[in-house]
Design a protein around this motif. Structure first.
Motif, PDB file in Angstrom:
ATOM      1  N   LYS A  88      16.205 -34.611 -20.955  1.00 19.31           N
ATOM      2  CA  LYS A  88      16.798 -33.561 -20.102  1.00 19.31           C
ATOM      3  C   LYS A  88      16.635 -32.187 -20.762  1.00 19.31           C
ATOM      4  O   LYS A  88      16.243 -31.227 -20.131  1.00 19.31           O
ATOM      5  CB  LYS A  88      18.270 -33.854 -19.844  1.00 19.31           C
ATOM      6  CG  LYS A  88      18.929 -32.832 -18.958  1.00 19.31           C
ATOM      7  CD  LYS A  88      20.399 -33.166 -18.771  1.00 19.31           C
ATOM      8  CE  LYS A  88      21.056 -32.028 -18.016  1.00 19.31           C
ATOM      9  NZ  LYS A  88      22.488 -32.040 -18.161  1.00 19.31           N
ATOM     10  N   THR A  89      16.943 -32.116 -22.058  1.00 11.36           N
ATOM     11  CA  THR A  89      16.811 -30.865 -22.784  1.00 11.36           C
ATOM     12  C   THR A  89      15.360 -30.402 -22.785  1.00 11.36           C
ATOM     13  O   THR A  89      15.062 -29.229 -22.605  1.00 11.36           O
ATOM     14  CB  THR A  89      17.316 -31.027 -24.236  1.00 11.36           C
ATOM     15  OG1 THR A  89      18.649 -31.509 -24.192  1.00 11.36           O
ATOM     16  CG2 THR A  89      17.261 -29.731 -24.985  1.00 11.36           C
ATOM     17  N   ASP A  96      14.394 -29.065 -19.330  1.00 13.04           N
ATOM     18  CA  ASP A  96      15.004 -27.779 -18.989  1.00 13.04           C
ATOM     19  C   ASP A  96      14.130 -26.597 -19.398  1.00 13.04           C
ATOM     20  O   ASP A  96      14.321 -25.483 -18.944  1.00 13.04           O
ATOM     21  CB  ASP A  96      16.380 -27.628 -19.632  1.00 13.04           C
ATOM     22  CG  ASP A  96      17.424 -28.495 -18.937  1.00 13.04           C
ATOM     23  OD1 ASP A  96      17.162 -28.985 -17.821  1.00 13.04           O
ATOM     24  OD2 ASP A  96      18.493 -28.705 -19.526  1.00 13.04           O
ATOM     25  N   ARG A 150      18.047 -39.909 -22.749  1.00  9.16           N
ATOM     26  CA  ARG A 150      18.182 -39.084 -21.534  1.00  9.16           C
ATOM     27  C   ARG A 150      18.526 -37.643 -21.886  1.00  9.16           C
ATOM     28  O   ARG A 150      17.988 -36.709 -21.298  1.00  9.16           O
ATOM     29  CB  ARG A 150      19.263 -39.658 -20.616  1.00  9.16           C
ATOM     30  CG  ARG A 150      18.810 -40.854 -19.836  1.00  9.16           C
ATOM     31  CD  ARG A 150      19.881 -41.271 -18.849  1.00  9.16           C
ATOM     32  NE  ARG A 150      19.575 -42.563 -18.302  1.00  9.16           N
ATOM     33  CZ  ARG A 150      20.477 -43.435 -17.906  1.00  9.16           C
ATOM     34  NH1 ARG A 150      21.766 -43.161 -17.992  1.00  9.16           N
ATOM     35  NH2 ARG A 150      20.114 -44.593 -17.411  1.00  9.16           N
ATOM     36  N   ASN A 151      19.460 -37.465 -22.835  1.00  8.93           N
ATOM     37  CA  ASN A 151      19.807 -36.109 -23.273  1.00  8.93           C
ATOM     38  C   ASN A 151      18.588 -35.389 -23.854  1.00  8.93           C
ATOM     39  O   ASN A 151      18.381 -34.220 -23.598  1.00  8.93           O
ATOM     40  CB  ASN A 151      20.915 -36.139 -24.322  1.00  8.93           C
ATOM     41  CG  ASN A 151      22.249 -36.557 -23.745  1.00  8.93           C
ATOM     42  OD1 ASN A 151      22.440 -36.594 -22.532  1.00  8.93           O
ATOM     43  ND2 ASN A 151      23.177 -36.896 -24.614  1.00  8.93           N
TER      44      ASN A 151
END
Length: 168
Positions: A163-164, A167, A159-160
């Motif tokens: 997400k990154t 972005d 997820r990280n």
């Protein structure tokens, strides 16, 4: 690769995590498998003499099967450590993802051992001539706990990563 995080420090960490995400996971998985196999071999096979990898034949065959099992566990461990060293050299270690892989590999191997090898194939049991239920419960519940924690860590790191990437 169109990966452009906000600042220089984030850029290098984010790019490295993106680039080496799978390698961190695979290195952890192999290390977890090798580690649990080594612990199983050293404690239950060698120190406690509770069983061999293959108990359906003579003790000599059991010892040979233990040796092969031990060799394969070391191949997994050494291979994973070479991958880890390469990640370190490239500054691509993502310890949280790697740890998730270790727990997932260790738990998966232990669950496979407890269900497939112990119950379905009946290659060996954890222990003989005792009430096996408490041993099986501890073995398999511990395995399930490791798998669940490992999956949680892998999902969080994924997820990280996503997400990154989103972005940008």
């Amino acid at each position: 690769m169109d990966f452009k995080p906000r600042n220089q420090k984030d850029q290098s960490i984010s790019e490295l995590r993106y680039t080496y995400s799978a390698r961190n996971l695979w290195s952890g998985l192999l290390f977890g498998i090798g580690l649990v196999a080594f612990i199983d071999e050293a404690i239950f096979h060698q120190l406690l003499h509770w069983h061999h990898f293959y108990d359906k034949s003579t003790s000599n065959i059991g010892l040979v099967s233990d040796g092969l099992f031990h060799a394969l566990s070391w191949f997994a461990t050494v291979g994973s450590l070479f991958m880890f060293a390469d990640l370190r050299r490239r500054k691509g270690i993502w310890l949280k993802r790697w740890t998730g892989g270790v727990l997932l590999g260790a738990g998966s191997f232990q669950l496979y051992d407890g269900i497939i090898q112990h119950k379905l194939l009946r290659l060996h049991q954890i222990r003989y001539n005792v009430d096996i239920l408490p041993y099986d419960l501890i073995w398999n519940v511990t395995a399930i706990a490791m798998v669940l924690i490992g999956i949680t860590l892998v999902i969080r790191t994924r997820r990280n990563l996503l997400k990154t990437k989103a972005d940008d």
